[in-house]
Structures are given as C-alpha cells and as structure tokens.
Design a protein around this motif. Structure first.
Motif, PDB file in Angstrom:
ATOM      1  N   VAL A 106       0.641  -0.930  -0.464  1.00  0.00           N
ATOM      2  CA  VAL A 106      -0.238  -0.151  -0.023  1.00  0.00           C
ATOM      3  C   VAL A 106       0.834   1.695   0.096  1.00  0.00           C
ATOM      4  CG1 VAL A 106      -1.565   1.598   1.532  1.00  0.00           C
ATOM      5  CG2 VAL A 106      -1.568  -1.179   1.349  1.00  0.00           C
ATOM      6  N   ALA A 107       1.860   1.242   0.733  1.00  0.00           N
ATOM      7  CA  ALA A 107       3.118   2.275   0.965  1.00  0.00           C
ATOM      8  C   ALA A 107       3.634   2.838   0.108  1.00  0.00           C
ATOM      9  CB  ALA A 107       4.104   2.042   2.229  1.00  0.00           C
ATOM     10  N   GLU A 108       3.999   1.508  -1.034  1.00  0.00           N
ATOM     11  CA  GLU A 108       4.370   1.797  -2.780  1.00  0.00           C
ATOM     12  C   GLU A 108       3.418   1.953  -3.923  1.00  0.00           C
ATOM     13  OE1 GLU A 108       6.283  -1.628  -3.260  1.00  0.00           O
ATOM     14  OE2 GLU A 108       7.668  -1.590  -0.778  1.00  0.00           O
ATOM     15  N   GLY A 109       1.688   2.349  -3.109  1.00  0.00           N
ATOM     16  CA  GLY A 109       0.914   1.832  -4.147  1.00  0.00           C
ATOM     17  C   GLY A 109       0.911   1.136  -5.351  1.00  0.00           C
ATOM     18  N   ARG A 110       1.925  -0.802  -4.893  1.00  0.00           N
ATOM     19  CA  ARG A 110       1.323  -1.798  -6.098  1.00  0.00           C
ATOM     20  C   ARG A 110      -0.172  -2.619  -5.912  1.00  0.00           C
ATOM     21  NH1 ARG A 110       6.548  -4.046  -4.820  1.00  0.00           N
ATOM     22  NH2 ARG A 110       6.475  -5.745  -6.013  1.00  0.00           N
ATOM     23  N   GLU A 111      -1.010  -2.088  -6.810  1.00  0.00           N
ATOM     24  CA  GLU A 111      -2.040  -2.147  -6.596  1.00  0.00           C
ATOM     25  C   GLU A 111      -2.015  -4.185  -7.167  1.00  0.00           C
ATOM     26  OE1 GLU A 111      -5.958  -2.182  -6.131  1.00  0.00           O
ATOM     27  OE2 GLU A 111      -4.762  -0.313  -6.339  1.00  0.00           O
ATOM     28  N   ALA A 112      -1.812  -4.456  -8.101  1.00  0.00           N
ATOM     29  CA  ALA A 112      -1.287  -5.379  -8.437  1.00  0.00           C
ATOM     30  C   ALA A 112      -0.808  -6.471  -7.389  1.00  0.00           C
ATOM     31  CB  ALA A 112      -0.968  -6.279  -9.738  1.00  0.00           C
ATOM     32  N   ARG A 113       0.136  -6.076  -6.333  1.00  0.00           N
ATOM     33  CA  ARG A 113       0.571  -6.560  -5.332  1.00  0.00           C
ATOM     34  C   ARG A 113      -0.506  -6.516  -4.157  1.00  0.00           C
ATOM     35  NH1 ARG A 113       3.697 -10.081  -2.764  1.00  0.00           N
ATOM     36  NH2 ARG A 113       5.413  -8.928  -1.245  1.00  0.00           N
ATOM     37  N   ILE A 114      -0.992  -5.586  -4.019  1.00  0.00           N
ATOM     38  CA  ILE A 114      -2.069  -5.242  -2.915  1.00  0.00           C
ATOM     39  C   ILE A 114      -2.902  -6.489  -3.021  1.00  0.00           C
ATOM     40  CG2 ILE A 114      -3.620  -3.990  -2.000  1.00  0.00           C
ATOM     41  CD1 ILE A 114      -1.356  -1.886  -2.648  1.00  0.00           C
ATOM     42  N   GLN A 115      -3.623  -6.329  -4.379  1.00  0.00           N
ATOM     43  CA  GLN A 115      -4.614  -7.872  -4.938  1.00  0.00           C
ATOM     44  C   GLN A 115      -3.938  -9.099  -4.771  1.00  0.00           C
ATOM     45  OE1 GLN A 115      -6.330  -7.045  -9.247  1.00  0.00           O
ATOM     46  NE2 GLN A 115      -6.806  -5.333  -7.997  1.00  0.00           N
ATOM     47  N   ALA A 116      -2.924  -9.384  -4.524  1.00  0.00           N
ATOM     48  CA  ALA A 116      -2.417 -10.317  -4.952  1.00  0.00           C
ATOM     49  C   ALA A 116      -2.388 -11.035  -2.963  1.00  0.00           C
ATOM     50  CB  ALA A 116      -0.963 -10.765  -5.381  1.00  0.00           C
ATOM     51  N   ILE A 117      -1.686 -10.115  -2.328  1.00  0.00           N
ATOM     52  CA  ILE A 117      -1.532  -9.695  -1.091  1.00  0.00           C
ATOM     53  C   ILE A 117      -2.669  -9.823  -0.064  1.00  0.00           C
ATOM     54  CG2 ILE A 117      -0.659  -9.363   1.100  1.00  0.00           C
ATOM     55  CD1 ILE A 117       1.751  -7.642  -0.380  1.00  0.00           C
ATOM     56  N   ASP A 118      -3.937  -9.715  -0.442  1.00  0.00           N
ATOM     57  CA  ASP A 118      -5.154  -9.811  -0.098  1.00  0.00           C
ATOM     58  C   ASP A 118      -5.942 -10.846  -0.272  1.00  0.00           C
ATOM     59  OD1 ASP A 118      -7.104  -8.310   1.027  1.00  0.00           O
ATOM     60  OD2 ASP A 118      -8.534  -7.904  -0.016  1.00  0.00           O
ATOM     61  N   MET A 119      -5.470 -11.629  -1.476  1.00  0.00           N
ATOM     62  CA  MET A 119      -6.393 -12.760  -1.770  1.00  0.00           C
ATOM     63  C   MET A 119      -5.635 -14.321  -0.767  1.00  0.00           C
ATOM     64  SD  MET A 119      -6.295 -13.036  -6.118  1.00  0.00           S
ATOM     65  CE  MET A 119      -5.814 -14.498  -6.472  1.00  0.00           C
TER      66      MET A 119
END
Length: 161
Positions: A106-119
C-alpha cells in the motif's frame, strides 16, 4: 447456521478482548476492530449444550493459552474453553507477514501486489476459520464467517501467546 448447516438461534451479543490494542500496527488494529464490528452485526455462535442461548465472549490469552470465557447475558461465566496455541502459531506468523507485506505494498502503491496479498490473506483466513471450527468442535456451534472473525481476533491476541 452452525457447523453442519444447522441454525442455532445462539448469538454473541458482545465480544470482549481481554487485552489492549497497544503494540498493534494500524493494520492489525483495523482488522481487530472490523472483526468486532462484523461479529456484532452478524454471527452464529452457541454453546453446543445450550444452542439457543445468547452469550458474551471474553477472549484472552492467559499463561500462554487461548481462553474462550463464554458468559451469560448477565455476564456470568457459563463455560471456559482453554486451547493450546500451538496449532495457531504458524498461521498467525503467516498472517502477520501478510499484513506487513500488505502495508508495504500500500505504501508503495503497488495495486497488483495489494490484490495478490489480499487473496492470500483471504485464503489464510479460510484456513484459520477451519482450524477454529475444528478446535471448538463439539463444544461450540458456529458458522464459517463467525469462525473467520474469531481467527482475526486470535491473531490480534498473538503477542501474548
């Protein structure tokens, strides 16, 4: 619905964490607070011996063990369940790593990574819910969503286990 799909009529009317939020990261505190709000709004939780009763859950860690102190509406203890923390430890560790990774993404603004981590976090919540249900089997009737939220609260208490 309880485990096995049977309605119980039992509900938690309140959840009390016998621990303070000091030392939690903002993400952990948000997860903890959301789980309490979600449990207050919707839950299925009942003593197997009295499935229609409304209860209060005091959840704590005492002497390194997870304690479910299930109380009446008058706040009198009905049953205390004490669980060894061992089966939860690796999941709690993994959950903490996911929360830390999520905050960094989130701090880095990495949307694809955020979605993967959330899954991954959802998957871990599912595993945690299965473990909660297995550990409480025969003692507490609860549904999967309630077990997921309780797992979140167990993770919030992890500092003392």
């Amino acid at each position: 619905m309880a485990e096995g799909g049977t309605p119980t009529g039992g509900k938690l009317i309140r959840v009390v964490l016998d621990d303070d939020a000091n030392g939690l990261t903002p993400m952990q505190e948000a997860d903890r607070n959301q789980a309490i709000v979600d449990l207050a709004a919707d839950n299925n939780f009942a003593l197997a011996s009295d499935p229609g009763r409304q209860t209060i859950l005091h959840l704590s860690v005492q002497d390194g063990r997870l304690v479910f102190d299930i109380r009446s509406e008058a706040d009198e203890t009905l049953q205390i369940l004490v669980l060894a923390p061992g089966p939860f430890r690796s999941m709690i560790r993994d959950y903490q790593m996911l929360l830390d990774s999520y905050a960094a993404a989130v701090a880095e603004g990495r949307e694809a990574r955020i979605q993967a981590i959330d899954m991954g976090r959802r998957g871990l919540h599912n595993e945690g819910a299965d473990l909660v249900m297995a550990r409480l089997e025969g003692k507490i009737l609860l549904d999967f969503d309630t077990a997921r939220r309780i797992f979140t609260l167990v993770c919030a208490l992890h500092r003392r286990m």
